[in-house]
Design a protein around this motif. Sequence first.
Motif, PDB file in Angstrom:
ATOM      1  N   TYR A 180      -3.082  -9.534   4.003  1.00 33.06           N
ATOM      2  CA  TYR A 180      -5.208  -9.283   3.541  1.00 33.06           C
ATOM      3  C   TYR A 180      -4.998  -9.447   1.877  1.00 33.06           C
ATOM      4  O   TYR A 180      -5.387 -10.882   1.689  1.00 33.06           O
ATOM      5  CB  TYR A 180      -5.677  -8.582   3.961  1.00 33.06           C
ATOM      6  CG  TYR A 180      -7.132  -8.569   3.070  1.00 33.06           C
ATOM      7  CD1 TYR A 180      -7.607  -9.561   4.566  1.00 33.06           C
ATOM      8  CD2 TYR A 180      -7.445  -7.968   1.691  1.00 33.06           C
ATOM      9  CE1 TYR A 180      -9.398  -9.167   4.024  1.00 33.06           C
ATOM     10  CE2 TYR A 180      -8.643  -7.984   2.057  1.00 33.06           C
ATOM     11  CZ  TYR A 180      -9.681  -9.198   2.657  1.00 33.06           C
ATOM     12  OH  TYR A 180     -11.269  -9.101   2.585  1.00 33.06           O
ATOM     13  N   GLY A 181      -4.602  -9.020   0.944  1.00 33.54           N
ATOM     14  CA  GLY A 181      -4.772  -9.699  -0.451  1.00 33.54           C
ATOM     15  C   GLY A 181      -3.676 -10.549  -0.998  1.00 33.54           C
ATOM     16  O   GLY A 181      -3.814 -10.877  -1.719  1.00 33.54           O
ATOM     17  N   VAL A 182      -2.410 -10.461  -0.354  1.00 32.11           N
ATOM     18  CA  VAL A 182      -1.637 -12.104  -0.538  1.00 32.11           C
ATOM     19  C   VAL A 182      -2.990 -13.071  -0.272  1.00 32.11           C
ATOM     20  O   VAL A 182      -2.990 -14.091  -0.382  1.00 32.11           O
ATOM     21  CB  VAL A 182      -0.581 -11.414  -0.342  1.00 32.11           C
ATOM     22  CG1 VAL A 182       0.262 -13.944  -0.127  1.00 32.11           C
ATOM     23  CG2 VAL A 182       0.227 -10.858  -1.305  1.00 32.11           C
ATOM     24  N   HIS A 183      -3.209 -12.944   1.520  1.00 32.97           N
ATOM     25  CA  HIS A 183      -3.749 -14.031   2.091  1.00 32.97           C
ATOM     26  C   HIS A 183      -5.111 -14.864   0.823  1.00 32.97           C
ATOM     27  O   HIS A 183      -5.521 -15.991   0.672  1.00 32.97           O
ATOM     28  CB  HIS A 183      -4.585 -13.770   3.283  1.00 32.97           C
ATOM     29  CG  HIS A 183      -5.313 -14.954   3.782  1.00 32.97           C
ATOM     30  ND1 HIS A 183      -4.408 -15.776   4.049  1.00 32.97           N
ATOM     31  CD2 HIS A 183      -6.540 -15.475   3.665  1.00 32.97           C
ATOM     32  CE1 HIS A 183      -5.045 -17.337   4.680  1.00 32.97           C
ATOM     33  NE2 HIS A 183      -6.814 -15.469   4.737  1.00 32.97           N
ATOM     34  N   LYS A 184      -5.616 -13.608   0.746  1.00 37.39           N
ATOM     35  CA  LYS A 184      -6.875 -13.664  -0.175  1.00 37.39           C
ATOM     36  C   LYS A 184      -6.595 -14.372  -1.817  1.00 37.39           C
ATOM     37  O   LYS A 184      -7.241 -15.108  -2.515  1.00 37.39           O
ATOM     38  CB  LYS A 184      -8.278 -12.295  -0.801  1.00 37.39           C
ATOM     39  CG  LYS A 184      -8.616 -11.718   0.557  1.00 37.39           C
ATOM     40  CD  LYS A 184      -9.382 -12.435   1.395  1.00 37.39           C
ATOM     41  CE  LYS A 184     -10.686 -12.476   2.653  1.00 37.39           C
ATOM     42  NZ  LYS A 184     -11.552 -13.995   2.656  1.00 37.39           N
ATOM     43  N   LEU A 185      -5.273 -13.986  -2.609  1.00 39.07           N
ATOM     44  CA  LEU A 185      -4.946 -14.647  -3.790  1.00 39.07           C
ATOM     45  C   LEU A 185      -4.853 -15.526  -3.672  1.00 39.07           C
ATOM     46  O   LEU A 185      -5.184 -16.978  -4.099  1.00 39.07           O
ATOM     47  CB  LEU A 185      -4.076 -13.742  -4.092  1.00 39.07           C
ATOM     48  CG  LEU A 185      -3.220 -13.794  -5.162  1.00 39.07           C
ATOM     49  CD1 LEU A 185      -4.362 -13.662  -6.864  1.00 39.07           C
ATOM     50  CD2 LEU A 185      -2.135 -13.716  -5.403  1.00 39.07           C
ATOM     51  N   ASN A 232      -5.985 -22.254  -4.782  1.00 44.00           N
ATOM     52  CA  ASN A 232      -6.231 -22.819  -3.154  1.00 44.00           C
ATOM     53  C   ASN A 232      -7.149 -23.535  -2.982  1.00 44.00           C
ATOM     54  O   ASN A 232      -7.228 -24.293  -2.159  1.00 44.00           O
ATOM     55  CB  ASN A 232      -4.546 -22.492  -2.620  1.00 44.00           C
ATOM     56  CG  ASN A 232      -3.041 -22.694  -3.148  1.00 44.00           C
ATOM     57  OD1 ASN A 232      -3.059 -23.624  -3.858  1.00 44.00           O
ATOM     58  ND2 ASN A 232      -2.428 -21.659  -2.506  1.00 44.00           N
ATOM     59  N   VAL A 233      -8.230 -23.116  -3.632  1.00 47.86           N
ATOM     60  CA  VAL A 233      -9.610 -23.616  -3.515  1.00 47.86           C
ATOM     61  C   VAL A 233      -9.639 -24.818  -3.863  1.00 47.86           C
ATOM     62  O   VAL A 233      -9.123 -25.539  -4.997  1.00 47.86           O
ATOM     63  CB  VAL A 233     -10.694 -23.028  -4.358  1.00 47.86           C
ATOM     64  CG1 VAL A 233     -12.318 -24.016  -4.151  1.00 47.86           C
ATOM     65  CG2 VAL A 233     -10.757 -21.314  -3.759  1.00 47.86           C
ATOM     66  N   GLY A 234     -10.348 -26.024  -3.022  1.00 51.27           N
ATOM     67  CA  GLY A 234     -10.220 -27.472  -2.863  1.00 51.27           C
ATOM     68  C   GLY A 234      -9.092 -27.901  -2.433  1.00 51.27           C
ATOM     69  O   GLY A 234      -9.144 -29.119  -2.580  1.00 51.27           O
ATOM     70  N   LYS A 235      -7.922 -27.353  -2.528  1.00 53.08           N
ATOM     71  CA  LYS A 235      -6.468 -27.772  -2.549  1.00 53.08           C
ATOM     72  C   LYS A 235      -6.068 -28.258  -0.691  1.00 53.08           C
ATOM     73  O   LYS A 235      -5.297 -28.397  -0.080  1.00 53.08           O
ATOM     74  CB  LYS A 235      -5.431 -27.514  -2.839  1.00 53.08           C
ATOM     75  CG  LYS A 235      -5.888 -27.541  -4.295  1.00 53.08           C
ATOM     76  CD  LYS A 235      -4.876 -26.842  -4.944  1.00 53.08           C
ATOM     77  CE  LYS A 235      -4.588 -26.666  -6.951  1.00 53.08           C
ATOM     78  NZ  LYS A 235      -4.014 -25.762  -7.206  1.00 53.08           N
ATOM     79  N   ARG A 236      -7.104 -27.103  -0.060  1.00 50.31           N
ATOM     80  CA  ARG A 236      -6.468 -26.786   1.199  1.00 50.31           C
ATOM     81  C   ARG A 236      -7.016 -28.057   2.226  1.00 50.31           C
ATOM     82  O   ARG A 236      -8.336 -28.829   1.979  1.00 50.31           O
ATOM     83  CB  ARG A 236      -7.244 -25.493   2.146  1.00 50.31           C
ATOM     84  CG  ARG A 236      -6.408 -24.398   1.105  1.00 50.31           C
ATOM     85  CD  ARG A 236      -7.523 -23.040   1.443  1.00 50.31           C
ATOM     86  NE  ARG A 236      -8.865 -23.085   1.379  1.00 50.31           N
ATOM     87  CZ  ARG A 236      -9.536 -23.262   1.871  1.00 50.31           C
ATOM     88  NH1 ARG A 236      -9.422 -21.543   2.818  1.00 50.31           N
ATOM     89  NH2 ARG A 236     -11.181 -22.723   1.478  1.00 50.31           N
ATOM     90  N   TYR A 237      -6.306 -28.472   3.506  1.00 49.66           N
ATOM     91  CA  TYR A 237      -7.219 -29.042   5.057  1.00 49.66           C
ATOM     92  C   TYR A 237      -8.548 -29.086   4.918  1.00 49.66           C
ATOM     93  O   TYR A 237      -9.495 -29.724   4.663  1.00 49.66           O
ATOM     94  CB  TYR A 237      -5.581 -29.398   5.850  1.00 49.66           C
ATOM     95  CG  TYR A 237      -6.336 -30.100   6.938  1.00 49.66           C
ATOM     96  CD1 TYR A 237      -5.769 -31.166   6.178  1.00 49.66           C
ATOM     97  CD2 TYR A 237      -7.102 -29.930   7.624  1.00 49.66           C
ATOM     98  CE1 TYR A 237      -6.233 -32.250   7.503  1.00 49.66           C
ATOM     99  CE2 TYR A 237      -7.402 -30.608   8.890  1.00 49.66           C
ATOM    100  CZ  TYR A 237      -7.299 -31.615   8.543  1.00 49.66           C
ATOM    101  OH  TYR A 237      -6.811 -33.310   9.563  1.00 49.66           O
ATOM    102  N   ASP A 238      -8.943 -27.922   5.106  1.00 45.11           N
ATOM    103  CA  ASP A 238     -10.444 -27.652   5.437  1.00 45.11           C
ATOM    104  C   ASP A 238     -11.778 -27.874   4.260  1.00 45.11           C
ATOM    105  O   ASP A 238     -12.225 -27.753   4.295  1.00 45.11           O
ATOM    106  CB  ASP A 238     -10.238 -25.613   5.724  1.00 45.11           C
ATOM    107  CG  ASP A 238      -9.692 -25.573   6.274  1.00 45.11           C
ATOM    108  OD1 ASP A 238      -9.304 -26.369   7.672  1.00 45.11           O
ATOM    109  OD2 ASP A 238      -8.877 -24.305   7.156  1.00 45.11           O
ATOM    110  N   ASP A 239     -10.929 -27.791   3.094  1.00 47.12           N
ATOM    111  CA  ASP A 239     -11.622 -28.138   2.296  1.00 47.12           C
ATOM    112  C   ASP A 239     -11.691 -29.814   1.773  1.00 47.12           C
ATOM    113  O   ASP A 239     -12.863 -30.090   1.260  1.00 47.12           O
ATOM    114  CB  ASP A 239     -11.010 -28.127   0.268  1.00 47.12           C
ATOM    115  CG  ASP A 239     -11.413 -26.468   0.811  1.00 47.12           C
ATOM    116  OD1 ASP A 239     -11.844 -25.638   1.447  1.00 47.12           O
ATOM    117  OD2 ASP A 239     -10.448 -25.806   0.149  1.00 47.12           O
TER     118      ASP A 239
END
Length: 72
Positions: free
Chosen positions: A44-49, A54-61
């Motif tokens: 959970y911690g690594v996923h949130k980090l 990577n905000v703005g760099k993901r496919y969903d963004d």
Amino acid sequence: MDYTARRSGGGLLEGLYRVIMRRNSVYVTFIIAGAFAGERAVDYGVHKLWEYNNVGKRYDDISVLGQRQSEE
């Protein structure tokens, strides 16, 4: 100070040690449950980090991906 008097009272850690280590099955169950809970916490911690970094760099963004160009 009398060492035997202090020893008979025990403490929180000593009590937990007695409860956990009394039987091998309890000890093994405690280790497996602890490993599972620890793995979930680290995951959970690594996923949130990763998401935070990577905000703005993901496919969903990226809103334009997966959409067709409008033909005029």
